[in-house]
Design an enzyme around this catalytic site. Structure first.
Site, PDB file in Angstrom:
ATOM      1  N   GLY A  12      46.666  -0.531  -5.758  1.00 40.01           N
ATOM      2  CA  GLY A  12      45.535   0.044  -5.621  1.00 40.01           C
ATOM      3  C   GLY A  12      44.426  -0.352  -6.040  1.00 40.01           C
ATOM      4  O   GLY A  12      43.355   0.369  -6.300  1.00 40.01           O
ATOM      5  N   ILE A  93      53.552  -1.012   9.204  1.00 38.16           N
ATOM      6  CA  ILE A  93      53.171  -0.922  10.526  1.00 38.16           C
ATOM      7  C   ILE A  93      52.650   0.399  11.132  1.00 38.16           C
ATOM      8  O   ILE A  93      53.465   1.273  11.281  1.00 38.16           O
ATOM      9  CB  ILE A  93      54.003  -1.863  11.669  1.00 38.16           C
ATOM     10  CG1 ILE A  93      54.549  -2.980  11.238  1.00 38.16           C
ATOM     11  CG2 ILE A  93      53.575  -1.761  13.233  1.00 38.16           C
ATOM     12  CD1 ILE A  93      53.751  -4.222  11.592  1.00 38.16           C
ATOM     13  N   HIS A 110      42.177  -7.609   4.667  1.00 39.39           N
ATOM     14  CA  HIS A 110      43.161  -8.544   4.926  1.00 39.39           C
ATOM     15  C   HIS A 110      42.889  -9.532   4.030  1.00 39.39           C
ATOM     16  O   HIS A 110      41.427 -10.170   4.187  1.00 39.39           O
ATOM     17  CB  HIS A 110      43.340  -9.031   6.335  1.00 39.39           C
ATOM     18  CG  HIS A 110      44.501  -9.846   6.588  1.00 39.39           C
ATOM     19  ND1 HIS A 110      45.420  -9.834   6.529  1.00 39.39           N
ATOM     20  CD2 HIS A 110      44.470 -11.412   6.660  1.00 39.39           C
ATOM     21  CE1 HIS A 110      46.483 -10.944   6.453  1.00 39.39           C
ATOM     22  NE2 HIS A 110      45.408 -11.958   6.608  1.00 39.39           N
TER      23      HIS A 110
END
Ligand code: GAR
Length: 226
Positions: A12, A93, A110
């Site tokens: 986190g 996903i 990403h």
């Protein structure tokens, strides 16, 4: 005020960067409506609670089928009435129904410069291992909208980071987080919360302000109108 729901799976640190930048005023006109994790042991859940944020775990292990989990994940998001879903190290996903319902309202961080080192199987440390194995000298991070593909949606911001001699995947991951992720994810939220970007097909364009403005840490200046 843009209501965001942050999806997490692990430490986190990106969630923390968002919390800190809302607190400091670098992200304007946005609030965290809640934090959702698939992993009951995610330290991100502790961070959320420490900051008095609503936090919930929706674990696939609690459901008999993937479909039931997908429905529960969608319901957990829906009940927070979000304007934007932020995937901050969320290693699940997303259900197709969620992507369709929240088209152009889901963003992901990403840890590479897309289209390099992305897609199926590239997540977390695996990305940095692959960068080192290929001998790349530059890597970085990307914030993009989420579409039905894996890491294929419109790119919002990217930032490059140098690979250094002697890097391990862990060292490189830390540098990419510090120098890129924690900067561009909050910045992307701020741009969205303040109506500063538009999506045209698979491209994001920045809306113009009165003065040329620096958008990221690199020399990205653009002109604008409001
Ligand atoms: C981050 O490096 C993020 O870019 C990556 O997971 C890490 C989560 O760290 N996400 C992906 O690999 C998604 N494909 P955090 O929990 O400390 O924010």
């Amino acid at each position: 005020m843009l209501r965001i729901v942050v999806f997490v799976s692990g430490g986190g640190t990106n969630l923390q960067a968002i919390i800190d930048k809302i607190d400091s005023g670098s992200i304007k006109n946005a609030e965290i409506a809640g934090v959702i994790s698939n992993n009951p042991n995610a330290y991100a859940l502790e961070r959320a609670k420490e900051h008095g944020l609503y936090a919930e775990c929706v674990s696939p292990k609690s459901f008999g089928t993937r479909e039931e989990f997908n429905q529960a994940l969608l319901a957990a998001a829906d009940k927070l009435s979000p304007d934007l879903l932020v995937l901050a190290g969320f290693l699940v996903i997303l259900p197709r129904e969620m992507i369709e319902k929240y088209t152009n309202r889901i963003i992901n961080i990403h840890p590479s410069l897309i289209p390099s080192f992305c897609g199926k199987g590239f997540y977390g440390l695996k990305v940095h291992e692959a960068v080192l194995a290929r001998g790349n000298k530059i890597t970085g991070a990307t914030v993009h909208f989420v579409d039905a593909g894996t890491d294929t949606g419109p790119i919002i911001l990217q930032k490059a980071v140098e690979v250094q001699d002697g890097d391990t995947p862990e060292r490189l991951q830390k540098r990419v987080m510090e120098q890129a992720e924690w900067e561009i994810l909050p910045k992307a939220i701020d741009l969205i919360a303040n109506g500063r970007i538009e999506i045209e097909g698979n491209r994001v364009t920045y809306k113009i302000t009165q003065k040329a403005e620096k958008v990221g840490a690199m020399d990205w200046y653009f002109e604008g109108r409001r």
